[in-house]
Design a protein around this motif. Structure first.
Motif, PDB file in Angstrom:
ATOM      1  N   PHE A 246     -10.543  -1.060   4.280  1.00  0.00           N
ATOM      2  CA  PHE A 246      -9.464  -0.567   5.135  1.00  0.00           C
ATOM      3  C   PHE A 246      -8.489   0.313   4.361  1.00  0.00           C
ATOM      4  CE2 PHE A 246      -5.664  -0.991   7.891  1.00  0.00           C
ATOM      5  CZ  PHE A 246      -6.245  -0.520   9.056  1.00  0.00           C
ATOM      6  N   THR A 247      -8.393   0.117   3.053  1.00  0.00           N
ATOM      7  CA  THR A 247      -7.594   1.036   2.235  1.00  0.00           C
ATOM      8  C   THR A 247      -8.150   2.450   2.353  1.00  0.00           C
ATOM      9  OG1 THR A 247      -7.067  -0.743   0.684  1.00  0.00           O
ATOM     10  CG2 THR A 247      -6.763   1.519  -0.092  1.00  0.00           C
ATOM     11  N   TYR A 248      -9.453   2.555   2.285  1.00  0.00           N
ATOM     12  CA  TYR A 248     -10.112   3.861   2.484  1.00  0.00           C
ATOM     13  C   TYR A 248      -9.849   4.397   3.887  1.00  0.00           C
ATOM     14  CZ  TYR A 248     -14.167   6.356   4.434  1.00  0.00           C
ATOM     15  OH  TYR A 248     -14.976   7.201   5.155  1.00  0.00           O
ATOM     16  N   GLY A 373      -4.877  -5.522   6.382  1.00  0.00           N
ATOM     17  CA  GLY A 373      -3.796  -4.601   6.729  1.00  0.00           C
ATOM     18  C   GLY A 373      -2.682  -4.596   5.694  1.00  0.00           C
ATOM     19  N   GLY A 374      -2.322  -5.787   5.203  1.00  0.00           N
ATOM     20  CA  GLY A 374      -1.223  -5.883   4.251  1.00  0.00           C
ATOM     21  C   GLY A 374      -1.544  -5.245   2.915  1.00  0.00           C
ATOM     22  N   LEU A 375      -2.712  -5.562   2.356  1.00  0.00           N
ATOM     23  CA  LEU A 375      -3.067  -5.021   1.045  1.00  0.00           C
ATOM     24  C   LEU A 375      -3.347  -3.524   1.116  1.00  0.00           C
ATOM     25  CD1 LEU A 375      -5.349  -7.907  -0.284  1.00  0.00           C
ATOM     26  CD2 LEU A 375      -3.023  -7.345  -1.001  1.00  0.00           C
ATOM     27  N   ALA A 376      -3.960  -3.072   2.206  1.00  0.00           N
ATOM     28  CA  ALA A 376      -4.242  -1.637   2.340  1.00  0.00           C
ATOM     29  C   ALA A 376      -2.952  -0.824   2.385  1.00  0.00           C
ATOM     30  CB  ALA A 376      -5.071  -1.374   3.590  1.00  0.00           C
ATOM     31  N   ALA A 377      -1.896  -1.402   2.978  1.00  0.00           N
ATOM     32  CA  ALA A 377      -0.625  -0.683   3.085  1.00  0.00           C
ATOM     33  C   ALA A 377      -0.003  -0.406   1.722  1.00  0.00           C
ATOM     34  CB  ALA A 377       0.353  -1.474   3.957  1.00  0.00           C
ATOM     35  N   VAL A 394      -6.766   2.187  -7.134  1.00  0.00           N
ATOM     36  CA  VAL A 394      -6.208   0.951  -7.712  1.00  0.00           C
ATOM     37  C   VAL A 394      -6.329  -0.206  -6.727  1.00  0.00           C
ATOM     38  CG1 VAL A 394      -4.082  -0.162  -8.465  1.00  0.00           C
ATOM     39  CG2 VAL A 394      -4.651   2.114  -9.310  1.00  0.00           C
ATOM     40  N   VAL A 395      -5.947   0.026  -5.470  1.00  0.00           N
ATOM     41  CA  VAL A 395      -6.000  -1.042  -4.470  1.00  0.00           C
ATOM     42  C   VAL A 395      -7.438  -1.448  -4.185  1.00  0.00           C
ATOM     43  CG1 VAL A 395      -5.425  -1.679  -2.093  1.00  0.00           C
ATOM     44  CG2 VAL A 395      -3.814  -0.332  -3.442  1.00  0.00           C
ATOM     45  N   MET A 396      -8.324  -0.481  -4.018  1.00  0.00           N
ATOM     46  CA  MET A 396      -9.718  -0.785  -3.682  1.00  0.00           C
ATOM     47  C   MET A 396     -10.423  -1.521  -4.819  1.00  0.00           C
ATOM     48  SD  MET A 396     -10.707   2.782  -1.732  1.00  0.00           S
ATOM     49  CE  MET A 396     -12.404   2.331  -1.409  1.00  0.00           C
TER      50      MET A 396
END
Length: 420
Positions: A246-248, A373-377, A394-396
């Motif tokens: 979802f980050t992507y 949703g939270g981490l992707a934000a 970094v997030v992914m």
């Protein structure tokens, strides 16, 4: 490694192995339509993000928050609707949810500000949770083990069309009219879904199998699920893998158009190509059922996704990242999550009795969308307030690594102790 054979059940719990293939195909189509509504709600308007930000006078981070609002809404909605479906049956809560989603979609056409938009998207998320949570519960009502994994893979084939076609349709709609047109189309699709459920989905949980739960009993059930490593391990693996994907989904529209100069239509084509990867992954997963164990299929998916994100990091650091190379990397990642999602869902849901399938499904979905949703934000929490290729990476990479560690450290050990 043992495998559960394909043995679907009828609604009253009797063996239904002789269920006609046509009825199974119809069930896949109906549940796929319901489950696809959520992805369509997130993906249809992705190409219009820059236009929406300019039209509403809001920052990119604020518009990304509309995606987070949908995820949080789906997390909240599933924890309400899942237990409700255990107590009332599947059809009634589902019809109510689809009806509310339809109304909220048409109201999004009229939003005057980003703040109102965020609120309506949250409502959409709460109502749209009905399709996701109840579809999984219906599968648990009717199927077990490898049969469930096979059905989830078929379901993903239908569901995968939404994220593949959504951005393409959204990009073309921008050529026909303003971004609000996407939400009018979404409202029409939801209204059709209501009719499909009304006509084509019978009740799968008869009255004698329902389990009304008081708040105290519900909390006790949720507490037991959270303490069960056979459930919470695959669930957290699914949620963290979803956060990686979802980050992507939430950031690449801005990154591709602002950092790499892609048009809305070019972005939609790249997104569609990558979604084909996920569809292929789910179908390879279905072909491997009965030959490779569920946990091994899931581990292969986690390894492939991590390798793809690591390659993205190398490309970014070396200054070699481009639209073509990133599309190839994301294709591999999406293929890999096509192996992760159905197997993680199967391991989590099948570890629990059918009497709490709605609650278990709700908890799976809530953690998936809340963490996702939270981490992707966090990809947008940069000095400029805009997501970049570096922040995405970094997030992914972080969520992918933790997903693998959780599965190996919690899920596999939990199943090993249970088998022993």
């Amino acid at each position: 490694m043992t495998h559960t054979v394909l043995r679907p059940r009828s609604a009253d719990g009797a063996d239904a192995s002789a269920r006609p293939r046509r009825s199974v195909a119809l069930l896949v189509l109906v549940l796929g339509t319901l489950t696809a509504t959520g992805p369509l709600a997130t993906d249809l308007y992705l190409p219009a993000f820059p236009q929406i930000a300019a039209d509403l006078g809001a920052s990119e981070a604020r518009i990304q928050l509309t995606l987070t609002a949908v995820m949080v809404g789906m997390a909240v909605g599933q924890m309400v609707i899942g237990p409700m479906s255990d107590a009332w049956g599947r059809r009634r809560p589902l019809l109510i949810g689809v009806a509310v989603f339809t109304v909220a979609s048409f109201l999004c056409v009229l939003v005057p500000s980003a703040g109102v938009f965020v609120v309506l998207r949250f409502v959409q998320g709460v109502a749209g949770a009905a399709g996701a949570v109840i579809s999984r519960a219906v599968v648990r009502d009717l199927f077990d083990g490898d049969a469930a994994a096979r059905f989830f893979s078929r379901l993903m084939l239908v569901v995968g069309l939404a994220p593949m076609l959504g951005p393409i349709l959204g990009g073309q709609l921008l050529l026909l009219g303003p971004w609000q047109l996407s939400f009018a189309v979404l409202g029409v699709v939801s209204a059709v879904s209501f009719v499909v459920v009304l006509v084509g989905l019978p009740e799968s949980l008869p009255a004698h199998r329902r389990s009304p739960q008081s708040p105290s009993v519900l909390l006790a059930t949720v507490g037991r699920l959270l303490r069960d490593p056979r459930f919470i391990g695959p669930t957290l693996t699914l949620a963290l893998s979803f956060a990686m994907m979802f980050t992507y989904i939430s950031a690449f529209s801005f990154v591709s158009q602002n950092e790499f100069g892609a048009s809305a239509q070019q972005f939609s084509v790249m997104f569609a190509v990558n979604t084909v990867g996920m569809i292929l992954g789910t179908q390879v997963n279905a072909a491997l059922i009965g030959r490779v164990g569920t946990s091994r299929r899931l581990l292969a998916g986690l390894a492939g996704a991590l390798a793809a994100v690591a390659a993205m990091a190398v490309l970014g650091v070396a200054g070699l990242a481009g639209l073509v190379s990133l599309t190839a990397v994301f294709f591999v990642m999406m293929f890999s999550v096509g192996l992760v999602f159905p197997n993680a869902t199967t391991l989590a849901i099948s570890s629990q009795p059918a009497s709490v399938a709605g609650t278990a499904s709700a908890l799976v979905g809530s953690l998936q969308f809340a963490l996702g949703g939270g981490l992707a934000a966090t990809a947008g929490l940069t000095a400029t307030g805009e997501a970049s290729l570096a922040s995405m990476t970094v997030v992914m990479l972080s969520t992918g690594v933790v997903a693998a560690l959780v599965f190996v450290g919690v899920a596999l050990r939990g199943h090993a102790r249970s088998a022993a």
